[in-house]
Every structure is written in C-alpha cells, then in structure tokens.
Design a protein around this motif. Structure first.
Motif, mmCIF file in Angstrom:
data_model
loop_
_atom_site.group_PDB
_atom_site.id
_atom_site.type_symbol
_atom_site.label_atom_id
_atom_site.label_comp_id
_atom_site.label_asym_id
_atom_site.label_seq_id
_atom_site.Cartn_x
_atom_site.Cartn_y
_atom_site.Cartn_z
ATOM 1 N N TRP A 186 27.567 -1.795 -11.146
ATOM 2 C CA TRP A 186 26.419 -0.897 -11.223
ATOM 3 C C TRP A 186 25.232 -1.447 -10.425
ATOM 4 N N LYS A 187 24.551 -0.535 -9.767
ATOM 5 C CA LYS A 187 23.301 -0.865 -9.059
ATOM 6 C C LYS A 187 22.221 0.050 -9.608
ATOM 7 N N HIS A 188 20.976 -0.419 -9.531
ATOM 8 C CA HIS A 188 19.871 0.400 -10.050
ATOM 9 C C HIS A 188 18.702 0.307 -9.086
ATOM 10 N N ALA A 189 17.948 1.372 -8.972
ATOM 11 C CA ALA A 189 16.759 1.330 -8.112
ATOM 12 C C ALA A 189 15.730 2.320 -8.637
ATOM 13 N N ASN A 190 14.484 1.958 -8.502
ATOM 14 C CA ASN A 190 13.397 2.908 -8.753
ATOM 15 C C ASN A 190 12.956 3.455 -7.412
ATOM 16 N N ILE A 191 12.810 4.769 -7.323
ATOM 17 C CA ILE A 191 12.430 5.407 -6.048
ATOM 18 C C ILE A 191 11.180 6.275 -6.245
ATOM 19 N N VAL A 192 10.476 6.493 -5.129
ATOM 20 C CA VAL A 192 9.429 7.521 -5.073
ATOM 21 C C VAL A 192 10.106 8.775 -4.535
ATOM 22 N N GLU A 193 9.851 9.926 -5.198
ATOM 23 C CA GLU A 193 10.485 11.172 -4.749
ATOM 24 C C GLU A 193 9.556 12.355 -5.036
ATOM 25 N N LYS A 194 10.071 13.548 -4.830
ATOM 26 C CA LYS A 194 9.376 14.820 -5.140
ATOM 27 C C LYS A 194 8.079 14.965 -4.347
ATOM 28 N N TRP A 195 8.066 14.507 -3.097
ATOM 29 C CA TRP A 195 6.837 14.656 -2.309
ATOM 30 C C TRP A 195 7.121 15.567 -1.120
ATOM 31 N N LYS A 196 6.112 16.462 -0.818
ATOM 32 C CA LYS A 196 6.352 17.452 0.223
ATOM 33 C C LYS A 196 5.185 17.590 1.199
ATOM 34 N N THR A 197 3.971 17.448 0.706
ATOM 35 C CA THR A 197 2.828 17.724 1.611
ATOM 36 C C THR A 197 1.944 16.481 1.715
ATOM 37 N N GLU A 198 0.942 16.586 2.560
ATOM 38 C CA GLU A 198 0.007 15.471 2.761
ATOM 39 C C GLU A 198 -0.674 15.070 1.447
ATOM 40 N N LYS A 199 -0.709 15.967 0.492
ATOM 41 C CA LYS A 199 -1.379 15.620 -0.777
ATOM 42 C C LYS A 199 -0.477 14.773 -1.671
ATOM 43 N N ASP A 200 0.845 14.800 -1.346
ATOM 44 C CA ASP A 200 1.800 14.049 -2.166
ATOM 45 C C ASP A 200 1.995 12.681 -1.529
ATOM 46 N N ALA A 201 1.379 11.654 -2.127
ATOM 47 C CA ALA A 201 1.406 10.333 -1.471
ATOM 48 C C ALA A 201 1.720 9.244 -2.477
ATOM 49 N N ALA A 202 2.167 8.135 -1.936
ATOM 50 C CA ALA A 202 2.348 6.900 -2.714
ATOM 51 C C ALA A 202 1.474 5.857 -2.049
ATOM 52 N N THR A 203 0.628 5.189 -2.861
ATOM 53 C CA THR A 203 -0.353 4.249 -2.293
ATOM 54 C C THR A 203 -0.231 2.878 -2.927
ATOM 55 N N TRP A 204 -0.171 1.852 -2.055
ATOM 56 C CA TRP A 204 -0.120 0.484 -2.551
ATOM 57 C C TRP A 204 -1.413 -0.220 -2.215
ATOM 58 N N LYS A 205 -1.918 -0.984 -3.205
ATOM 59 C CA LYS A 205 -3.128 -1.753 -2.974
ATOM 60 C C LYS A 205 -2.726 -3.225 -2.919
ATOM 61 N N PHE A 206 -3.232 -3.957 -1.952
ATOM 62 C CA PHE A 206 -2.920 -5.379 -1.890
ATOM 63 C C PHE A 206 -4.080 -6.114 -1.228
ATOM 64 N N ARG A 207 -3.991 -7.433 -1.275
ATOM 65 C CA ARG A 207 -5.095 -8.264 -0.775
ATOM 66 C C ARG A 207 -4.537 -9.216 0.269
ATOM 67 N N ALA A 208 -5.241 -9.340 1.404
ATOM 68 C CA ALA A 208 -4.820 -10.290 2.438
ATOM 69 C C ALA A 208 -5.865 -11.400 2.506
ATOM 70 N N PRO A 209 -5.504 -12.636 2.142
ATOM 71 C CA PRO A 209 -6.485 -13.730 2.248
ATOM 72 C C PRO A 209 -6.982 -13.933 3.683
ATOM 73 N N LYS A 210 -6.047 -13.638 4.636
ATOM 74 C CA LYS A 210 -6.450 -13.789 6.045
ATOM 75 C C LYS A 210 -6.010 -12.552 6.812
ATOM 76 N N ALA A 211 -6.709 -12.234 7.878
ATOM 77 C CA ALA A 211 -6.302 -11.104 8.741
ATOM 78 C C ALA A 211 -5.000 -11.473 9.439
ATOM 79 N N GLY A 212 -4.190 -10.469 9.735
ATOM 80 C CA GLY A 212 -2.943 -10.750 10.454
ATOM 81 C C GLY A 212 -2.236 -9.482 10.860
ATOM 82 N N GLN A 213 -1.238 -9.634 11.729
ATOM 83 C CA GLN A 213 -0.465 -8.480 12.180
ATOM 84 C C GLN A 213 0.883 -8.487 11.465
ATOM 85 N N TYR A 214 1.312 -7.302 11.040
ATOM 86 C CA TYR A 214 2.551 -7.198 10.258
ATOM 87 C C TYR A 214 3.341 -5.968 10.700
ATOM 88 N N TRP A 215 4.673 -6.116 10.723
ATOM 89 C CA TRP A 215 5.489 -4.922 10.802
ATOM 90 C C TRP A 215 5.487 -4.248 9.435
#
Ligand code: JFZ
Length: 581
Positions: free
Chosen positions: A472-501
């Motif tokens: 068995w495998k399990h996962a939590n997913i974000v779903e049921k989104w269709k328009t620009e109003k339907d979003a998932a947002t993550w907040k995080f902190r970067a101690p230093k500036a940097g470039q990321y993929w």
C-alpha cells in the motif's frame, strides 16, 4: 407526594452524577490504559501462520506480494489449504530467542497474529479445531510460550485477530470461492468463532497489552462495540486497535505502510514490514536497512506515534537472519540514544530538512540524519533560554550562536552515528518556535499538500493505492481546483537570498487536455507552465521541474493555481525548492 417528587429528583440527580463520574472514570481509565502504549514508541509486529510454511508459493507458482494472502490470491479451497497444516511443524520456534531479539532491538511490545484471514488459529482453541495444537504435528501452543516469555521479560504480549475475514468458515468474510453467500452467515460466525476465540485469548494468556483487530468489513457499530466491551470486561487495561472498526477503539492504526503526514496529538501506530511482505515469503529480499528503520522510528515518534515494525518468522519457526542482524543494529543505536525516544513527545518544529525532533519538558532532541557540509546546523526559528547544547551520546558540549532568528550549532567534523546523530538542547522557561517552514542553506526543501493554505474550491484529499499486491502507498494531494481563485499557497522563510528550481510532484489524467497554470511568488515573480500527462491513474505521480526563481531573504509566499481550467487540473502531492547550482 412532595416527598415522592423529591426522592425522584434526588435519584435522577445521583444517576446523572453517577453517569458523569463513570464518564470521568472511563476517561481516566482510558488515559491510564494507554499510557504504556504512548511511552513504548517501538513494537514488533509478527505475522506467523500456515502461510509462512507456504512462504509465497502454491503448486510451484510464486505469488508476488504479501504472503499471508496466498490462500485468497491462489483461491485455494479450504479442503486443500487444511492439508498444509498437516506438515506445519515449526521445530525451530523458540520463544526465548524471539523475545530476546525484540527486547535487544528496543521493542517494548509484540503483536503476533493469533488468527489471520485464513482462519487458522496459532493457539489452542476449543472454538475451532483448525488450530496449531489440534491440526498440526507441532502440537504445542506457541502463543502461550511467547506470552509467558513476554511476561517474564517485561514486554507486553498483544494479539492480532482478523475479526471479519475468515476464509476457512462459511460465515467468515472474504472466501467467495468456497462460500459465495458468506455475508448472510457472518452473525453465526461472529457468535460461534470470533467472540469465543477472543474470550480464549483474553482469559488463557495472562495480561494482554492490546488486541490488534483488523479489517472490520461489514461489521456493524454494535458488533465493533461488542468486541471493545468484551476486551475491557475481561481485561480492563487491554487496548483495542481502531481497526475493530466503526470509529471505535482506544488508539489509531494508520494504513499499512503509512507514515504520518503531520503531528497527531492522540495515540497512534504507524506500521511497516521489514521487507515487502507481512508473512514470510522466501524470495522477498527487499529489506529495509538499519538506517532506514532508525530514521522511520524517529520520524514517526516526531509526529507523536509508535513504530510497529513487522518481522515475518519462517515456517520452521526461525526468524529471518536479515531481520535478526538488522534489529541488532537498530537496538545498538537505541541503547545509546534511548533518552531521545522513550517517553518523548512530538516535534516542536515544522518539517526539518536535516532530520527530525522529539521532545521532553526542558529538552529538545535534534535527530540529525544529514550532516551539513559546513558543519553548522541551522535550528530554525528557535527562541528560548538555552542552557546547553550537547551530543547526546558522550555529552560533548557544542558551541552555538544566533543568526536571523535561528540557532546555529557548530558541529564536529564527523557524525558520531551515520544513521542518526542526536543533539540535546537543554532550555529553561517558554519555548518559542517559528511555525513557518525554513529553507536550509543549500538543501532541497519539500513542502506537502497538507502544509498549504487553500483558497477557492481547492481541497486536499488522502489517496491510497496498491502497487505490488498488498504494498500500500498513501499520499495527500491538492485537488478540485479550476480557476485563478482556486490556489494552494505555501509560506516559508529563507535565511539567505538564493536561486532555486521549483519542482512540482503531480499526477495529471491523460484524458484531460493540457492546462496552463501559474506559480506566483509574493515578490511578483511568476513561472508559467502547461500540465503534462502522467497517465490514467491519480497515483501516477511524476516530478516536473518548472523553472528557476530568485528567493529573497525573509518570509516568502508561493502560490500555484490553474488558468481557466475547464475540467481537471493536477493532483499535486508536493512542491520542492532545489538550490540552483
Ligand atoms: C491488513 C491485512 O489484510 C494484511 O494481510 C496485514 O495483516 C495488514 C497489517 O493488515 O491489510 C490492510 C488493512 C488495512 C489497510 C491496508 C491493508 N488500510 O486501511 O489501508
């Protein structure tokens, strides 16, 4: 008349009081009952039965996947399966060895299959002659020997029992090839085999830690309650697993092979096999290493739960050599670091990139799995009055300083234990930890569906699926989104500036047309992308590297949303920031 009324009122008041006291007492009992469990942290699961003797093969055909389901997968008629019992003679079984192996590994309880879905009882039962004493040349009761040894050595003995599925009986669940109308006879099975055997387990084997019920099937809430009440009647301190069914039970068992996605503030167990099968399968060599197991133990403890690790004894009664060797190394680590496991509580931090954390009053145990290249450990968002920071094993004091709201700990050049090197932070007074996730210098940072703030119609959902049979495998997913109003947002902190993929791990049903979407950062940067097909199953997740962003120092928000989706959009499992280097 007045006296009569008064007497009735007093009686009603006292009855109500008694009920309240009883409820309170029940709550206290429940807290007391579960205390050993929440302190234990680590237990041994054992799947042992006739399927171990077959070891994943039937009539020269291998059935890849979980071995204890062999009878079901090969649709073995009861009459044929019973013959297997006539050659089951586990002469290498030695309760002393088993318990010593579990105890040395640091396991505090053993949960062993007393009757799995195949209906075969691994104990002497008067409710069914299909048991190890009456139906095999072994003639001994191994659960009695194991229970007695556990009592002698101070481990809790616990029994797994399949209370609905029983492929040997006309009224048991699951055997549609011999008994097509079994559902109609479940009540008779429940009364004539299930309950009598539960009573035998509760009255013939001394104090039992818990009954690990499994797969309740069509059982009613009343039937689940009947089993719960029966256990508490014969053994008031004995716990009942949530798989008794119908939201009844003293604690929660997660799905097979399910790591907790977030902190759970009630007693729970996370259960995994040592290789891929619960029951012994001779050709299953996909063992988890000591390092994997130590880190799983710590991650599960860090979310507040117990790790129930399964060992599948062989048909001859010996434990697999790889399990013995691996558990020895896990136990050696635990012996040196036991203070950071037993009796601890869940982590004080959001996800930690370099490892995990367990806690006791005035103590933080920092479990470092990945040693920072510069030998400086960033402890994110921690503010408290620190008395000392030491290596737990050996007590070496470590220098530390603060930087941008983090505590920076100077580490030795080498880990003292490659599996998990534990630091202990002793502090006084209040503990404050920034709940916002911190990007660690030069490390990949993964944020998951449940970490997101959702807007519009966006929802999260847990999906479960099997890859190999029973895996068995399990996962939590974000779903049921269709328009620009339907979003998932993550907040995080970067101690230093940097470039990321930015990499998205998602599945996208191939039947839907490609969909444009946006990754929006709070500093107005945008990445635009179009979805890619990942096949027809929601569980077909694939990583998709979208593009590079400049992350400034400080708090950042990153949102993902579709642009005018007409039907489906992605099932998003996680978002990963990978240092651009
Ligand atoms: C059950 C059994 O069928 C299996 O053989 C093994 O004993 C395991 C520990 O328990 O399998 C399950 C039960 C529940 C889930 C998955 C597998 N679940 O809820 O995801």
């Amino acid at each position: 008349m007045r006296k009569m009324m008064l007497a009735v009122l007093v009686c009603m008041y006292l009855t109500g009081m008694n009920a309240a006291i009883a409820d309170e007492q029940q709550a206290v009992n429940s807290t007391n009952r579960v205390q050993w469990f929440t302190e234990a942290k680590f237990g041994m699961f054992m799947h042992w039965g006739l399927y171990s003797h077959a070891a994943g093969v039937w009539k020269d055909k291998k059935y890849y996947g979980i071995g204890e389901w062999l009878m079901h997968r090969a649709k073995i008629p009861v009459a044929e399966y019973e013959i297997l019992a006539t050659s089951f003679n586990p002469v290498k079984f030695n309760a002393k060895d088993w318990v010593a192996t579990a105890k040395q590994a640091g396991m505090k309880y053993i949960v062993i299959t007393s009757k799995h879905h195949d209906g075969f009882a691994m104990f002497k039962s008067n409710a069914s002659k299909f048991n190890v004493v009456d139906a095999t040349p072994f003639k001994r009761d191994p659960l009695k020997e194991l229970a007695d040894e556990c009592h002698r050595e101070g481990l809790k003995i616990c029994f797994y029992y399949s209370q609905f599925q029983d492929w040997h009986e006309p009224g048991g669940g699951g055997n549609s090839w011999d008994f097509p109308n079994n559902k109609e006879k479940f009540g008779e099975y429940f009364e004539t085999k299930c309950k009598p055997q539960i009573k035998e387990l509760l009255t013939n084997y001394g104090p039992i830690g818990l009954i690990w019920f499994d797969t309740p099937g069509i059982m009613t809430k009343e039937q689940s309650h009947e089993l719960l009440d029966m256990v508490h009647k014969y053994q008031p301190q004995c716990l009942v697993s949530s798989r008794v069914g119908n939201d009844v039970g003293d604690y929660t068992d997660l799905g097979d092979h399910e790591l907790p996605a977030e902190i759970i503030k009630k007693p729970f167990e996370s259960l995994f096999t040592h290789n891929d099968s619960w029951g012994y399968v001779w050709y299953d060599k996909n063992w988890r290493s000591p390092k994997e197991l130590v880190q799983m133990l710590v991650k599960i403890n860090g979310k507040g739960g117990n790790f129930l690790l399964n060992i599948g004894p062989q048909g001859d009664g010996a434990l697999p050599e790889m399990s013995i060797r691996t558990l020895k190394k896990v136990g050696d680590w635990l012996e040196k670091n036991k203070e950071s496991v037993y009796g601890t509580s869940y982590s004080a931090f959001p996800e930690l990139t370099w490892g995990d954390c367990t806690t006791k009053p005035g103590k933080l145990y920092l479990h470092v799995f990945d040693w920072p290249k510069n030998c400086v450990l960033r402890v994110p968002g921690l503010s408290c009055k620190i008395d000392s920071i030491k290596l737990l094993d050996g007590g070496k004091k470590l220098k530390y300083s603060s930087e941008a709201g983090d505590v920076m700990v100077k580490l030795p050049a080498e880990m003292s234990d490659q599996m998990d090197t534990v630091l202990v932070v002793a502090y006084e007074g209040d503990l404050k930890v920034d709940p916002v996730r911190t990007i660690m210098d030069g490390c990949e940072t993964t944020m998951f569906a449940l970490d997101a703030k959702l807007s519009g119609e966006t929802k999260t959902k847990k999906i479960s699926w099997m890859e190999e049979f029973g895996d068995w495998k399990h996962a939590n997913i974000v779903e049921k989104w269709k328009t620009e109003k339907d979003a998932a947002t993550w907040k995080f902190r970067a101690p230093k500036a940097g470039q990321y993929w930015v990499e998205l791990d998602y599945s996208y049903p191939s039947k839907s047309k490609r969909q444009e979407a946006v990754i929006q950062l709070s500093n107005s940067q945008q990445l635009l992308f179009e979805t890619k097909d990942t096949g027809d199953k929601a569980s077909h997740f694939q990583p998709h590297r979208i593009g590079v962003v400049d992350i400034p120092a400080g708090q950042v928000e990153m949102s993902v949303y579709p642009v005018g989706a007409e039907d489906a959009f992605i099932n998003l499992r996680s978002v990963k920031l990978i240092p651009f280097e």
